[in-house]
Motif scaffolding. Structure first.
Motif, PDB file in Angstrom:
ATOM      1  N   GLU A   1       3.945 -11.003  11.148  1.00 26.19           N
ATOM      2  CA  GLU A   1       2.564 -10.579  10.906  1.00 26.19           C
ATOM      3  C   GLU A   1       2.480  -9.075  10.685  1.00 26.19           C
ATOM      4  OE1 GLU A   1       0.436 -11.966  14.259  1.00 26.19           O
ATOM      5  OE2 GLU A   1       0.179 -14.017  13.489  1.00 26.19           O
ATOM      6  N   ALA A   2       3.280  -8.308  11.441  1.00 21.42           N
ATOM      7  CA  ALA A   2       3.281  -6.859  11.244  1.00 21.42           C
ATOM      8  C   ALA A   2       3.763  -6.502   9.844  1.00 21.42           C
ATOM      9  CB  ALA A   2       4.154  -6.186  12.299  1.00 21.42           C
ATOM     10  N   GLN A   3       4.823  -7.200   9.415  1.00 23.25           N
ATOM     11  CA  GLN A   3       5.317  -6.961   8.061  1.00 23.25           C
ATOM     12  C   GLN A   3       4.273  -7.343   7.029  1.00 23.25           C
ATOM     13  OE1 GLN A   3       8.261  -5.494   7.351  1.00 23.25           O
ATOM     14  NE2 GLN A   3       7.628  -5.488   5.202  1.00 23.25           N
ATOM     15  N   LEU A   4       3.559  -8.450   7.299  1.00 21.95           N
ATOM     16  CA  LEU A   4       2.526  -8.907   6.372  1.00 21.95           C
ATOM     17  C   LEU A   4       1.386  -7.890   6.299  1.00 21.95           C
ATOM     18  CD1 LEU A   4       1.396 -11.106   4.527  1.00 21.95           C
ATOM     19  CD2 LEU A   4       0.421 -12.213   6.555  1.00 21.95           C
ATOM     20  N   ARG A   5       0.974  -7.346   7.475  1.00 14.60           N
ATOM     21  CA  ARG A   5      -0.091  -6.354   7.464  1.00 14.60           C
ATOM     22  C   ARG A   5       0.320  -5.091   6.709  1.00 14.60           C
ATOM     23  NH1 ARG A   5      -0.763  -8.122  12.843  1.00 14.60           N
ATOM     24  NH2 ARG A   5       0.551  -6.410  13.594  1.00 14.60           N
ATOM     25  N   GLU A   6       1.597  -4.707   6.895  1.00 13.80           N
ATOM     26  CA  GLU A   6       2.080  -3.533   6.173  1.00 13.80           C
ATOM     27  C   GLU A   6       2.044  -3.776   4.663  1.00 13.80           C
ATOM     28  OE1 GLU A   6       6.123  -0.772   5.852  1.00 13.80           O
ATOM     29  OE2 GLU A   6       5.928  -2.306   7.420  1.00 13.80           O
ATOM     30  N   ASN A   7       2.434  -4.992   4.274  1.00 15.34           N
ATOM     31  CA  ASN A   7       2.382  -5.340   2.844  1.00 15.34           C
ATOM     32  C   ASN A   7       0.953  -5.357   2.334  1.00 15.34           C
ATOM     33  OD1 ASN A   7       5.171  -5.557   2.828  1.00 15.34           O
ATOM     34  ND2 ASN A   7       5.158  -7.782   3.158  1.00 15.34           N
ATOM     35  N   GLU A   8       0.045  -5.890   3.165  1.00 20.97           N
ATOM     36  CA  GLU A   8      -1.357  -5.938   2.753  1.00 20.97           C
ATOM     37  C   GLU A   8      -1.931  -4.531   2.590  1.00 20.97           C
ATOM     38  OE1 GLU A   8      -3.272  -8.256   5.700  1.00 20.97           O
ATOM     39  OE2 GLU A   8      -2.743 -10.192   4.793  1.00 20.97           O
ATOM     40  N   LEU A   9      -1.590  -3.619   3.526  1.00 26.58           N
ATOM     41  CA  LEU A   9      -2.058  -2.243   3.405  1.00 26.58           C
ATOM     42  C   LEU A   9      -1.529  -1.596   2.134  1.00 26.58           C
ATOM     43  CD1 LEU A   9      -1.732  -0.976   7.081  1.00 26.58           C
ATOM     44  CD2 LEU A   9      -3.842  -1.468   5.833  1.00 26.58           C
ATOM     45  N   ARG A  10      -0.245  -1.910   1.828  1.00 24.79           N
ATOM     46  CA  ARG A  10       0.341  -1.333   0.622  1.00 24.79           C
ATOM     47  C   ARG A  10      -0.357  -1.872  -0.626  1.00 24.79           C
ATOM     48  NH1 ARG A  10       6.524  -1.971   0.780  1.00 24.79           N
ATOM     49  NH2 ARG A  10       6.102  -0.693   2.635  1.00 24.79           N
ATOM     50  N   LEU A  11      -0.633  -3.187  -0.627  1.00 19.99           N
ATOM     51  CA  LEU A  11      -1.336  -3.787  -1.768  1.00 19.99           C
ATOM     52  C   LEU A  11      -2.746  -3.230  -1.893  1.00 19.99           C
ATOM     53  CD1 LEU A  11      -0.192  -7.519  -1.488  1.00 19.99           C
ATOM     54  CD2 LEU A  11       0.483  -5.860  -3.232  1.00 19.99           C
ATOM     55  N   LYS A  12      -3.406  -3.035  -0.719  1.00 19.52           N
ATOM     56  CA  LYS A  12      -4.768  -2.494  -0.754  1.00 19.52           C
ATOM     57  C   LYS A  12      -4.776  -1.082  -1.305  1.00 19.52           C
ATOM     58  CE  LYS A  12      -8.808  -1.750   2.173  1.00 19.52           C
ATOM     59  NZ  LYS A  12      -9.359  -1.833   3.549  1.00 19.52           N
ATOM     60  N   LEU A  13      -3.740  -0.299  -0.915  1.00 20.05           N
ATOM     61  CA  LEU A  13      -3.643   1.059  -1.429  1.00 20.05           C
ATOM     62  C   LEU A  13      -3.460   1.048  -2.944  1.00 20.05           C
ATOM     63  CD1 LEU A  13      -3.431   4.099  -0.764  1.00 20.05           C
ATOM     64  CD2 LEU A  13      -0.961   3.782  -0.573  1.00 20.05           C
ATOM     65  N   LEU A  14      -2.593   0.147  -3.430  1.00 24.37           N
ATOM     66  CA  LEU A  14      -2.363   0.047  -4.875  1.00 24.37           C
ATOM     67  C   LEU A  14      -3.606  -0.429  -5.600  1.00 24.37           C
ATOM     68  CD1 LEU A  14       1.237  -1.508  -4.899  1.00 24.37           C
ATOM     69  CD2 LEU A  14       0.598   0.857  -5.423  1.00 24.37           C
ATOM     70  N   ALA A  15      -4.376  -1.310  -4.959  1.00 22.90           N
ATOM     71  CA  ALA A  15      -5.559  -1.883  -5.610  1.00 22.90           C
ATOM     72  C   ALA A  15      -6.704  -0.893  -5.666  1.00 22.90           C
ATOM     73  CB  ALA A  15      -6.003  -3.154  -4.879  1.00 22.90           C
ATOM     74  N   HIS A  16      -6.722   0.098  -4.745  1.00 22.76           N
ATOM     75  CA  HIS A  16      -7.873   0.984  -4.662  1.00 22.76           C
ATOM     76  C   HIS A  16      -7.544   2.430  -5.006  1.00 22.76           C
ATOM     77  CE1 HIS A  16      -9.238  -2.457  -2.240  1.00 22.76           C
ATOM     78  NE2 HIS A  16     -10.450  -2.083  -2.557  1.00 22.76           N
ATOM     79  N   HIS A  17      -6.339   2.731  -5.415  1.00 21.80           N
ATOM     80  CA  HIS A  17      -5.987   4.109  -5.739  1.00 21.80           C
ATOM     81  C   HIS A  17      -5.272   4.175  -7.073  1.00 21.80           C
ATOM     82  CE1 HIS A  17      -6.798   4.490  -1.447  1.00 21.80           C
ATOM     83  NE2 HIS A  17      -6.911   5.797  -1.630  1.00 21.80           N
ATOM     84  N   ASP A  18      -5.439   5.282  -7.724  1.00 21.09           N
ATOM     85  CA  ASP A  18      -4.785   5.544  -8.997  1.00 21.09           C
ATOM     86  C   ASP A  18      -3.288   5.762  -8.753  1.00 21.09           C
ATOM     87  OD1 ASP A  18      -4.574   6.249 -11.778  1.00 21.09           O
ATOM     88  OD2 ASP A  18      -4.368   8.315 -11.100  1.00 21.09           O
ATOM     89  N   THR A  19      -2.475   5.073  -9.530  1.00 23.66           N
ATOM     90  CA  THR A  19      -1.031   5.123  -9.301  1.00 23.66           C
ATOM     91  C   THR A  19      -0.438   6.481  -9.639  1.00 23.66           C
ATOM     92  OG1 THR A  19      -0.687   4.229 -11.525  1.00 23.66           O
ATOM     93  CG2 THR A  19      -0.749   2.651  -9.695  1.00 23.66           C
ATOM     94  N   LEU A  20      -1.052   7.246 -10.529  1.00 20.52           N
ATOM     95  CA  LEU A  20      -0.505   8.543 -10.918  1.00 20.52           C
ATOM     96  C   LEU A  20      -0.908   9.631  -9.927  1.00 20.52           C
ATOM     97  CD1 LEU A  20       0.908  10.444 -12.904  1.00 20.52           C
ATOM     98  CD2 LEU A  20      -1.263  10.620 -14.158  1.00 20.52           C
ATOM     99  N   THR A  21      -2.208   9.761  -9.658  1.00 23.72           N
ATOM    100  CA  THR A  21      -2.704  10.878  -8.847  1.00 23.72           C
ATOM    101  C   THR A  21      -2.932  10.505  -7.392  1.00 23.72           C
ATOM    102  OG1 THR A  21      -5.005  10.332  -9.361  1.00 23.72           O
ATOM    103  CG2 THR A  21      -3.849  11.801 -10.882  1.00 23.72           C
ATOM    104  N   ASN A  22      -2.852   9.212  -7.068  1.00 22.42           N
ATOM    105  CA  ASN A  22      -3.143   8.707  -5.719  1.00 22.42           C
ATOM    106  C   ASN A  22      -4.596   8.949  -5.320  1.00 22.42           C
ATOM    107  OD1 ASN A  22      -2.177   7.193  -3.539  1.00 22.42           O
ATOM    108  ND2 ASN A  22      -1.912   9.019  -2.278  1.00 22.42           N
TER     109      ASN A  22
END
Length: 961
Positions: free
Chosen positions: A537-558
């Motif tokens: 579950e911890a690994q899953l949450r970390e993956n979800e946070l990473r996906l959320k970051l990618l979904a809500h932030h610009d990949t070039l400028t962050n």
């Protein structure tokens, strides 16, 4: 007051008010008409009297009578008074007339009203008549019509020039020096005011009756129409509503028509149908609930405390062994049904709940008819009002008789159960209230070699994690204490340390263990090793946070992307609305960023965007949001804005940050931005509207020359709409032949001769009239229409100048402006050749004017293009020289024959030393490089003389033409 009465009263008041206004203006009209009639009547009567007076004069003259005392009574003056008296007697009216002199005549003098009239005509000699109301000394009211009497030429037949009021031969005359045309008195005609008032009142009464009956008929007609079209339908709707409230769910309004009342009736019918349908569903739902409670042996009750009203469900009656018809439910009768030993238990729980100590849950016994006992489990909760007084209490009853029998059976099979739980893979412990273990399986404690029959000396915390005290704290809650506190099953997570030092994570599910008397004996604790699941579950949450970051932030400028920006802007608007504050939205678009990508590559462009995002973040507060929407578009959300001045300061600071030199991969670049600003809630109240306003303001900033900011204003939408319409019309302007050329002459300062003409583009629109280039040329540049328009201008100028030469005019150079976009077209030289060939124009008489900034973009290609034009004999001129950033090292390589000083330097050349110095420098530079120089925008003689002193070759401007 009913609606019908209110409507009638309102309409009646409106009609009365309108009736009063009409009556007032009608009375004023009648009064003016009667005054006009009086003047007309007086004029007619005065005309008769003047004719009579003239006839008497003529008779005196024809008969050669002497105006002595013997015939004095026949004079017109005295005859008119006699006629007035006889007229009053004959007509039985108060109308009278009299002529009076401004001096005493044989002892008679004008009355007070006559004297006032004489004074009026003396002050206003141009007046011919007047009518005024007055009162006599006796109190009678009159309207007096007056007209001046003037000396006629025939008067001097009987009177001398010194006196026309007294006969010429009268003794002792002192004379008054009258001349022909002088006023010597007035003719006055009096009308009694009572007669005028009576006629006015009669007419007013007649008109009032007509108006009253007209208004009355209209009022009755409107009332009838209102009764038929509104009141009747509302009464029908009211009757239907009463029937619906009485339980008739099939009733319908059925009001016909297409008006609002019919729409309300249709909505009412829909509501009645919905109520009927939901009533059926409610009945079915109640039946299903009753069946479910019967099957689950679960009853419920509701106690309205202030009204002392109880409700028991059918299943509650069944559980209590009571009949609904046997008694009215209340707390006392309820306690009578309990086992005597349990009554105090329930009474105490209820009293604690009513005192505000929270809900309760307990088990007790019910005595059934016949002596049998039923065990029930009850839960109750109390609702309190704002004053803290209990107002309602609800609860549920659950038949736990079978559970109690099962618990007894469990106890009987305890030994067998121990054997069974030892075979369970998960640790299980039964724990007493003092943490002692009553029962556990072997796997619960790896340290025990056997399952002890007596584990009273062992505590749960000693077995689970070898502790010396019970579990506590939020990170390690004790399941026993949680169950003791809530009386309900609970689940907690613990980290257990084994003797080997290994730490494992366990999920503990603790269930209350109740005694037969309903008291809590302890808990049954089942543990499960969830270490692997927790890691997963911890690994899953970390993956979800990473996906959320990618979904809500610009990949070039962050930076936040469009999705996260939209969410934050909505949150900012909600907070601003709640705190009555403003939110500012800044929309930034980098100016000419495409040139960086096209010339240096997208890799350099990405590095530029990274540096831009960093500078934007440095230029705003930490609480503000900087987001990238895509490409070179950025947005900034500013919360808690106190006014436009604060936002303008931030925008100006950002422009300064961005305009500083930017070094990327060995390149020194300069980036500017255009910023559009919109404010919430003054400009828009939703995200889309606020974005649209900021976008419109940003484009207005670009129109203003870029590298600036603009606040949104409502007229910008109109301007945007106007530009869209203008663009559509501009696309048709060439086809419809709406474009025309004007020519401005260029004069040689030394000889004063005409040496050239500059072709100026104008748009003659059939609807908008003559449109100036500043209004449509930038639009043509932006849309690309400048390319075909520019070719048309060149061809038209060549054709027209050639036609002038064929007509015998002296040959002159013609200058044509070339836009930056047109100059950069790959087929530019081919277009020049095509036009020259089609028109047959001699290129030696053609001058192409190219702006300084256009020449400095891609210098090597520019030099090749200019040399190709020079080889064809075309003259080249640098337009707006001094406003760009040209390098002298490049300028000397350009095959240019002329420099044009921009009119911005000429405008204040006689009053601004800087402008004078710039103009002088350009002239000196052109001479040193063997180029001619021309100044544009010359409008005054002082400018012309100063340019001549500086040695300027040519000029053009409004002063010339």
């Amino acid at each position: 007051m009913k609606l019908q009465a209110k409507l009638m009263l309102t309409i009646g008041l409106v009609f009365l008010l309108f009736f009063g206004v009409v009556q007032y203006f009608d009375n004023q009209h009648i009064k003016r008409n009667f005054e006009h009639d009086l003047i007309t009547q007086a004029r007619s009567l005065n005309a008769v009297l003047m004719v009579t007076r003239s006839v008497y004069h003529q008779e005196f003259l024809d008969r050669e009578l002497s105006p002595d005392e013997k015939v004095m009574g026949c004079l017109p003056h005295y005859v008119l008074e006699r006629i007035s008296k006889d007229f009053k007697s004959l007509e039985h009216s108060e109308i009278s007339f009299v002529n009076r002199s401004d001096v005493s005549v044989l002892g008679e003098k004008a009355s007070t009203s006559g004297t006032e009239s004489i004074s009026f005509f003396l002050v206003q000699p141009q007046a011919k008549e007047r009518i005024v109301p007055f009162k006599t000394d006796s109190g009678h009211s009159y309207y007096q019509y007056s007209t001046p009497l003037r000396v006629e030429s025939y008067c001097f037949n009987c009177h001398d020039e010194r006196d026309v009021s007294v006969p010429a031969d009268s003794a002792g005359s002192s004379g008054f020096n009258y001349r022909a045309g002088d006023m010597h008195g007035v003719m006055s005609i009096r009308f009694p005011a009572d007669m005028v008032r009576e006629r006015t009142l009669t007419q007013a009464r007649n008109n009032s009756l007509l108006h009253f009956f007209g208004f009355l008929i209209t009022f009755l007609t409107i009332s009838l129409l209102l009764k038929l079209s509104v009141i009747g339908k509302l009464e029908s709707l009211k009757k239907v509503a009463v029937r619906l409230s009485g339980g008739d769910l099939q009733v319908r309004a059925a009001v016909s028509g297409t008006d609002e009342i019919a729409e309300v009736a249709a909505a009412f019918d829909s509501m009645a149908a919905a109520i009927s349908e939901r009533t059926v569903l409610l009945r079915k739902s109640k039946a299903r609930l009753a069946n479910a409670q019967r099957i689950a042996r679960l009853g419920n009750w509701d106690w309205d405390i202030p009204a002392e009203k109880w409700y028991w469900s059918d299943e509650t009656y069944r559980l209590l062994g009571a009949q609904p018809q046997a008694f009215e439910p209340n707390f006392e009768t309820y306690l009578e049904l309990l086992h005597p030993d349990d009554r105090q238990l329930l009474d105490d729980a209820v009293q604690r709940a009513l005192a505000g100590e929270g809900g309760y849950h307990l088990e007790y016994r019910i005595r059934l008819p016949g002596g049998k006992t039923r065990h029930v489990y009850e839960q109750g909760e109390v609702t309190f009002d704002n004053m803290g007084q209990p107002v309602n209490m609800v609860g549920t009853l659950y038949d736990i008789t079978e559970r109690k029998l099962a618990e007894k059976e469990v106890e009987e099979k305890h030994a067998f159960l121990q054997t069974v739980i030892d075979g369970v893979a998960d640790p299980i412990m039964v724990i007493d209230l003092d943490y002692r273990i009553i029962m556990m399986n072997r796997i619960a404690s790896p340290g025990l070699t056997t399952a002890p029959t007596a584990t009273a000396e062992l505590c749960c915390y000693q077995v689970s994690h070898h502790g010396e005290r019970p579990c506590s704290g939020e990170d390690h809650p004790c399941p026993l204490e949680e169950v003791r506190r809530t009386g309900r099953p609970t689940t907690v997570v613990h980290d257990h340390i084994f003797s080997s030092g290994e730490v494992r994570t366990f999920e503990l599910q603790a269930t209350p263990l109740w005694d037969e008397d309903g008291t809590l004996r302890g808990i049954i604790e089942a543990s499960r090793d969830i270490t692997d699941r927790v890691v997963a579950e911890a690994q899953l949450r970390e993956n979800e946070l990473r996906l959320k970051l990618l979904a809500h932030h610009d990949t070039l400028t962050n930076l936040p992307n469009r999705l996260l920006f939209h969410d934050r802007l909505m949150q900012a608007m909600v907070k601003a609305r709640r705190s009555n504050q403003q939110v500012a939205l800044l929309f930034l678009d980098l100016d000419r960023f495409k040139n960086i990508n096209d010339s240096l590559g997208h890799g350099i462009g990405d590095l530029v965007l990274l540096e831009v995002s960093r500078r934007l973040a440095d230029g705003v507060r930490q609480a503000d949001t900087v987001a990238r929407l895509g490409g070179d578009e950025f947005v900034i959300i500013m919360e808690q804005v106190e006014g436009e001045a604060r936002v303008a300061g931030v925008a100006q600071k950002l422009l300064g940050y961005l305009s500083r030199a930017l070094k990327v991969d060995g390149h020194e670049l300069f980036v500017t931005s255009s910023i559009g600003i919109s404010l919430f809630p003054s400009d828009a109240v939703d995200v889309e509207g606020l974005m649209k306003c900021a976008d419109v303001a940003m484009y207005r900033a670009k129109e203003q020359g870029r590298n600036t900011y603009q606040f949104y204003r409502p007229d910008m939408n109109a301007r945007t709409h106007e530009l869209l319409l203008l663009e559509g019309h501009l696309r048709q302007a060439l086809e419809l032949k709406q474009l025309v050329l004007h020519y401005q002459p260029q004069i040689d300062l030394l000889s004063g001769r005409l040496v050239g003409l500059e072709a100026l583009l104008r748009w003659q629109h059939p609807g908008y009239g003559l449109i100036a280039p500043d209004d449509f040329v930038p639009l043509a540049e932006e849309t690309g229409l400048i390319v075909p328009i520019g070719e048309w201008v060149l061809a038209e100028a060549c054709a027209q100048i050639k036609a002038l030469r064929k007509a015998g005019r002296d040959p002159v150079l013609v200058s044509v402006n070339i836009s930056s976009r047109q100059f950069k077209q790959p087929g530019f030289i081919a277009m020049i050749d095509r036009v020259l060939e089609r028109t047959g124009f001699d290129p030696n008489w053609l001058v192409l004017e190219i702006t300084e900034s256009s020449l400095m973009d891609n210098v090597e290609n520019t030099i090749k293009t200019l040399e190709a034009l020079k080889a064809r004999g075309v003259h080249l001129s640098i337009d707006d020289f001094g406003t760009g950033y040209s390098s002298l090292s490049y300028l000397k390589r350009f095959p240019v024959s002329q420099l044009k000083i921009d009119q911005s330097f000429i405008r204040d050349i006689t009053i601004d030393a800087n402008d004078e110095a710039i103009a002088a420098s350009v002239i000196a530079l052109s001479r040193s490089m063997h180029m001619s120089v021309i100044a544009e925008g010359v409008e005054t003689d002082e400018q012309l003389q100063l340019l001549r002193q500086m040695g300027c070759d040519q000029v053009q401007g409004y002063l010339i033409s």
